[in-house]
Design an enzyme around this catalytic site. Structure first.
Site, PDB file in Angstrom:
ATOM      1  N   HIS A 230       0.875  -1.101   0.034  1.00  0.00           N
ATOM      2  CA  HIS A 230      -0.036  -0.093   0.020  1.00  0.00           C
ATOM      3  C   HIS A 230       0.896   1.212   0.129  1.00  0.00           C
ATOM      4  CE1 HIS A 230      -3.158   2.765   1.181  1.00  0.00           C
ATOM      5  NE2 HIS A 230      -4.038   1.909   0.931  1.00  0.00           N
ATOM      6  N   ARG A 277      -2.479   0.886  -7.030  1.00  0.00           N
ATOM      7  CA  ARG A 277      -1.837   0.597  -5.890  1.00  0.00           C
ATOM      8  C   ARG A 277      -0.312   0.583  -6.064  1.00  0.00           C
ATOM      9  NH1 ARG A 277      -5.355  -2.083  -1.669  1.00  0.00           N
ATOM     10  NH2 ARG A 277      -6.479  -0.104  -1.609  1.00  0.00           N
ATOM     11  N   ARG A 370      -4.317  -6.762  -6.356  1.00  0.00           N
ATOM     12  CA  ARG A 370      -5.624  -6.668  -5.967  1.00  0.00           C
ATOM     13  C   ARG A 370      -6.391  -5.415  -6.072  1.00  0.00           C
ATOM     14  NH1 ARG A 370      -8.253  -4.818  -1.815  1.00  0.00           N
ATOM     15  NH2 ARG A 370      -6.275  -4.989  -0.251  1.00  0.00           N
TER      16      ARG A 370
HETATM   17  C1  SIN Z   1      -7.411   1.687   1.688  1.00  0.00           C
HETATM   18  O1  SIN Z   1      -8.362   1.865   2.346  1.00  0.00           O
HETATM   19  O2  SIN Z   1      -6.738   2.222   1.167  1.00  0.00           O
HETATM   20  C2  SIN Z   1      -7.092  -0.103   1.551  1.00  0.00           C
HETATM   21  C3  SIN Z   1      -8.324  -0.543   1.100  1.00  0.00           C
HETATM   22  C4  SIN Z   1      -8.135  -2.008   0.443  1.00  0.00           C
HETATM   23  O3  SIN Z   1      -6.983  -2.427   0.792  1.00  0.00           O
HETATM   24  O4  SIN Z   1      -8.574  -2.421  -0.463  1.00  0.00           O
END
Ligand code: SIN
Length: 485
Positions: A230, A277, A370
């Site tokens: 992330h 991401r 994902r």
């Molecule tokens: C997020 O809130 O940025 C993460 C959401 C996710 O992992 O799908």
């Protein structure tokens, strides 16, 4: 005399485990969790929400298109189509279970946007506390359900096999007391492996223990090299498990900036700060290497933070930052494992009696990366699918062979585990290349008898080394990558 039906053992108290347990009714279930109250799951930390094509201008096909694009088309297409087609009904089911999704002033479900989505299609509950709201509602249902026996404070460290089929588990509690349980089937919903990396948005329990045990029992691994990072976890000096700074904040207008205040994503991707991401995470990783810190400027985000982003607000304030006024320091963090125990659409692992759902499993739906807010969705839908399948099956035939225990084995001592996390972060983080992967793999081979986490790291590193090209979240700086916008 009629024999009592053996329970199905479900391991894990996150979205997937809870959904599986509920769908198994009236078959008796033993739900085993590491925490006494079932807390400490990655599901409960999920901020992003749940993606579903609910708007009249949206469609499951468009949701599927974005899922495939984010997943670099490494996805199982039939699984993607099924997931996206089922998503609106999953939202409806969750509402019947007591999950209250956020609504706008006119009373319509509020739809937000996150990275990789071309339209707004994410529902939230309690603002950025979606995962906590979902887990809370499903846990209440499970605890009231007469067919489920809840057992917290235990770790599953061995599987019992007979005639090649899994037929039980061994658990140990904090005092070292062990207990053996026979089962009609075992479902792993044990989560991912983020806690094996030096920086993660996952809880400490996301350490790959279920994956390691499943592999030890003979299940096949799939796509282990695909780890999602992330882009925005709160950058807290010296901490491993970091609070997430949800992507929904960028969906609401927050922008990434480099150390000199310049927009970080300008000109890099048509979706800018909301690019998939992996692309944003690599940019943040690179900028931190080049110039030092990276900041998320959320000053343009309007509305009441206590309602929209209570979790982010609380985490930032606890770290001495007021995100409404001050830029938030961010770092990439290990977030979601697309790979795992290879399973079919119904969660079958190939080892009779052993099923897997949620992040520990890999049915191919997420491909190489994902899409945001597809994880709670998958956990709920696949959990319900596997639970329903097992509920409809006859009790397994009683085996005749000898019982055999398959053990996960001893874990690494804390200092060695810390070193392994650093090794994986450097060699198998958002940016990878052959020399560091090879060196890290050699280190693991040399230490392979020291703890089960090493064996898992070894397999991940070998898979990452083997895939010489970049694909989705697996980025090889020594290879060329083609990005589809
Ligand atoms: C997020 O809130 O940025 C993460 C959401 C996710 O992992 O799908």
């Amino acid at each position: 005399m009629k024999r009592a039906r053996l329970p199905v053992v479900v391991v894990g108290g996150g979205a997937a485990g809870l959904a599986t347990a509920l769908a198994l009714a009236p078959v008796p279930v033993r739900l085993l969790c590491r925490a006494h109250d079932g807390s400490g799951t990655a599901s409960a930390l999920a901020q992003g929400g749940i993606a579903a094509a609910l708007d009249s201008a949206d469609s499951p096909a468009a949701h599927a298109h974005d899922t495939l694009l984010a997943g670099a088309r490494h996805n199982d297409v039939a699984m993607v189509q099924w997931l996206c087609a089922q998503a609106p009904a999953a939202i409806g089911w969750l509402q019947t279970q007591g999950v209250v999704f956020d609504r706008d002033a006119a009373g319509h479900l509020q739809l937000g946007r996150e990275g990789g989505h071309h339209v707004a299609r994410i529902v939230h509950a309690g603002g950025d506390a979606s995962g906590a709201a979902l887990v809370h509602a499903l846990r209440e249902r499970v605890q009231q359900a007469p067919h489920v026996q809840w057992r917290g404070g235990v770790d599953v460290d061995a599987l019992l096999l007979r005639d090649g089929a899994v037929c039980g588990v061994r658990v140990s509690d904090a005092s070292g007391h062990r207990q053996e349980m026979h089962a009609a089937a075992v479902v792993f919903a044990t989560g991912g492996i983020g806690a094996l990396f030096a920086h993660t948005s996952n809880p400490p329990g996301a350490d790959g223990s279920g994956l390691a045990l499943g592999l030890a029992a003979g299940a096949r691994a799939r796509d282990l090299e695909f780890m999602q990072f992330h882009p925005t976890a709160l950058d807290i000096e010296g901490a491993q498990c970091l609070p997430l700074i949800t992507e929904a904040l960028r969906g609401a207008g927050a922008r990434l900036r480099d150390a000199n205040g310049r927009p970080l994503m300008a000109g890099l991707h048509p979706l800018g700060d909301l690019a998939p991401r992996d692309i944003v995470a690599r940019r943040v990783w690179q900028a931190r290497h080049d110039d030092g810190r990276v900041w998320l400027d959320a000053s343009a985000v309007t509305g009441d933070w206590n309602q929209r982003f209570p979790t982010v607000l609380a985490a930032c304030l606890a770290a001495g930052i007021d995100p409404r006024r001050q830029p938030i320091p961010v770092t990439p963090a290990a977030h979601f494992h697309m790979g795992g125990l290879a399973v079919d659409a119904d969660g079958r692992s190939g080892v009779p009696g052993l099923h897997a759902v949620g992040e520990v499993a890999c049915n191919g739906v997420h491909g190489a990366n994902r899409l945001a807010s597809n994880s709670l969705l998958e956990g709920v839908l696949c959990g319900r699918r596997t639970g329903a399948l097992l509920a409809g099956m006859d009790a397994p035939a009683v085996g005749r062979g000898a019982y055999r225990w398959v053990e996960r084995g001893a874990g690494l001592p804390p200092a060695a585990l810390g070193a392994l996390r650093g090794l994986l972060w450097q060699a198998a983080g958002p940016v990878r290349e052959a020399t560091s992967l090879r060196r890290a793999l050699q280190t693991c081979v040399a230490q392979r008898d020291e703890g089960w986490q090493i064996g898992l790291a070894q397999r991940l590193l070998a898979a990452a080394l083997e895939r010489g090209d970049s694909l989705g979240a697996h980025h090889r700086s020594d290879a060329v990558m083609v990005v589809e916008a």
